[in-house]
Write a protein that holds these residues in place. Structure first.
Motif, PDB file in Angstrom:
ATOM      1  N   ARG A  64       0.837  -1.216   0.000  1.00 46.58           N
ATOM      2  CA  ARG A  64       0.000   0.000   0.000  1.00 46.58           C
ATOM      3  C   ARG A  64       0.861   1.251   0.000  1.00 46.58           C
ATOM      4  NH1 ARG A  64      -4.376  -2.378   4.338  1.00 46.58           N
ATOM      5  NH2 ARG A  64      -5.607  -3.514   2.790  1.00 46.58           N
ATOM      6  N   ALA A  65       1.895   1.256   0.817  1.00 45.38           N
ATOM      7  CA  ALA A  65       2.799   2.410   0.852  1.00 45.38           C
ATOM      8  C   ALA A  65       3.526   2.561  -0.481  1.00 45.38           C
ATOM      9  CB  ALA A  65       3.801   2.270   1.998  1.00 45.38           C
ATOM     10  N   GLY A  66       3.970   1.458  -1.042  1.00 52.06           N
ATOM     11  CA  GLY A  66       4.644   1.500  -2.338  1.00 52.06           C
ATOM     12  C   GLY A  66       3.740   2.040  -3.427  1.00 52.06           C
ATOM     13  N   ILE A  83       5.833   3.506 -15.143  1.00 52.96           N
ATOM     14  CA  ILE A  83       5.205   3.815 -13.853  1.00 52.96           C
ATOM     15  C   ILE A  83       3.813   3.193 -13.797  1.00 52.96           C
ATOM     16  CG2 ILE A  83       4.264   5.669 -12.417  1.00 52.96           C
ATOM     17  CD1 ILE A  83       6.689   7.375 -13.354  1.00 52.96           C
ATOM     18  N   GLU A  84       3.067   3.296 -14.899  1.00 54.91           N
ATOM     19  CA  GLU A  84       1.727   2.685 -14.929  1.00 54.91           C
ATOM     20  C   GLU A  84       1.824   1.168 -14.773  1.00 54.91           C
ATOM     21  OE1 GLU A  84      -2.065   1.920 -14.683  1.00 54.91           O
ATOM     22  OE2 GLU A  84      -1.217   3.930 -14.559  1.00 54.91           O
ATOM     23  N   ARG A  91      -1.528  -3.108  -8.088  1.00 53.39           N
ATOM     24  CA  ARG A  91      -2.979  -3.360  -8.086  1.00 53.39           C
ATOM     25  C   ARG A  91      -3.291  -4.852  -8.133  1.00 53.39           C
ATOM     26  NH1 ARG A  91      -3.158   1.732 -11.015  1.00 53.39           N
ATOM     27  NH2 ARG A  91      -2.872   0.685 -13.010  1.00 53.39           N
ATOM     28  N   GLN A  92      -2.418  -5.631  -8.709  1.00 56.11           N
ATOM     29  CA  GLN A  92      -2.621  -7.080  -8.730  1.00 56.11           C
ATOM     30  C   GLN A  92      -2.084  -7.742  -7.463  1.00 56.11           C
ATOM     31  OE1 GLN A  92      -1.364  -8.967 -12.380  1.00 56.11           O
ATOM     32  NE2 GLN A  92      -2.095  -7.249 -13.591  1.00 56.11           N
ATOM     33  N   GLU A  93      -0.950  -7.292  -7.004  1.00 54.18           N
ATOM     34  CA  GLU A  93      -0.312  -7.907  -5.838  1.00 54.18           C
ATOM     35  C   GLU A  93      -1.083  -7.639  -4.554  1.00 54.18           C
ATOM     36  OE1 GLU A  93       2.695 -10.193  -3.884  1.00 54.18           O
ATOM     37  OE2 GLU A  93       1.767 -10.139  -5.850  1.00 54.18           O
ATOM     38  N   LEU A  97      -2.242 -10.544  -1.878  1.00 55.46           N
ATOM     39  CA  LEU A  97      -1.753 -10.586  -0.504  1.00 55.46           C
ATOM     40  C   LEU A  97      -2.896 -10.589   0.506  1.00 55.46           C
ATOM     41  CD1 LEU A  97       1.275  -8.142  -0.807  1.00 55.46           C
ATOM     42  CD2 LEU A  97       1.392 -10.603  -0.336  1.00 55.46           C
ATOM     43  N   VAL A  98      -3.943  -9.830   0.231  1.00 60.55           N
ATOM     44  CA  VAL A  98      -5.101  -9.804   1.134  1.00 60.55           C
ATOM     45  C   VAL A  98      -5.753 -11.180   1.188  1.00 60.55           C
ATOM     46  CG1 VAL A  98      -7.425  -8.838   1.443  1.00 60.55           C
ATOM     47  CG2 VAL A  98      -5.484  -7.322   0.947  1.00 60.55           C
ATOM     48  N   ARG A  99      -5.908 -11.833   0.027  1.00 58.49           N
ATOM     49  CA  ARG A  99      -6.470 -13.195   0.008  1.00 58.49           C
ATOM     50  C   ARG A  99      -5.563 -14.166   0.759  1.00 58.49           C
ATOM     51  NH1 ARG A  99      -7.282 -11.622  -5.294  1.00 58.49           N
ATOM     52  NH2 ARG A  99      -5.548 -12.925  -6.006  1.00 58.49           N
ATOM     53  N   LEU A 100      -4.259 -14.024   0.575  1.00 60.47           N
ATOM     54  CA  LEU A 100      -3.305 -14.892   1.265  1.00 60.47           C
ATOM     55  C   LEU A 100      -3.411 -14.705   2.772  1.00 60.47           C
ATOM     56  CD1 LEU A 100      -0.956 -16.905   1.277  1.00 60.47           C
ATOM     57  CD2 LEU A 100       0.587 -14.960   0.882  1.00 60.47           C
TER      58      LEU A 100
END
Length: 120
Positions: A64-66, A83-84, A91-93, A97-100
């Motif tokens: 999130r910070a990144g 950058i995009e 946005r994918q990672e 991570l939240v699911r993990l």
């Protein structure tokens, strides 16, 4: 044995033979390889689950910070399309991570002996 949505496919349901071994193998894949050096984490899967949960929740905060700082931090060093692409990787990672983290939480709850009951 019922397992709730989000239960990792690689982990056998609680109560199955060797379910804790499958949980340990899966949890070790969720943390840095150096964690494999600590025998205590193999002998005590609950400790491993707890450490994995902290590790992944920290990774979520770092992502999130990144994401928040990537455009500003990289604007003088990367072209806009790069950058995009970095932002898209975040946005994918992030959701992965939240699911993990949610799956680790389920495994930890099972290691603590919490039974899962289907909701109606």
């Amino acid at each position: 044995m019922y397992v709730p949505p989000g239960w990792p496919a690689e982990v056998r349901p609680p109560g199955d033979p060797d379910w804790e071994s499958s949980a340990v193998a899966w949890l070790l894949d969720a943390v840095p390889p150096d964690y494999r050096a600590y025998g205590v984490l193999r002998r005590h899967p609950l400790a491993l689950a707890r450490m994995a949960g902290y590790h992944v929740r920290s990774a979520i905060e770092a992502a999130r910070a990144g994401y928040r700082g990537a455009a500003v931090d990289l604007k003088d060093h990367l072209p806009p399309h790069a950058i995009e692409a970095v932002l898209e990787a975040y946005r994918q990672e992030g959701p992965r991570l939240v699911r993990l983290a949610a799956s680790i939480d389920l495994v930890e709850r099972a290691l603590r002996g919490e039974p899962f009951v289907p909701r109606m």
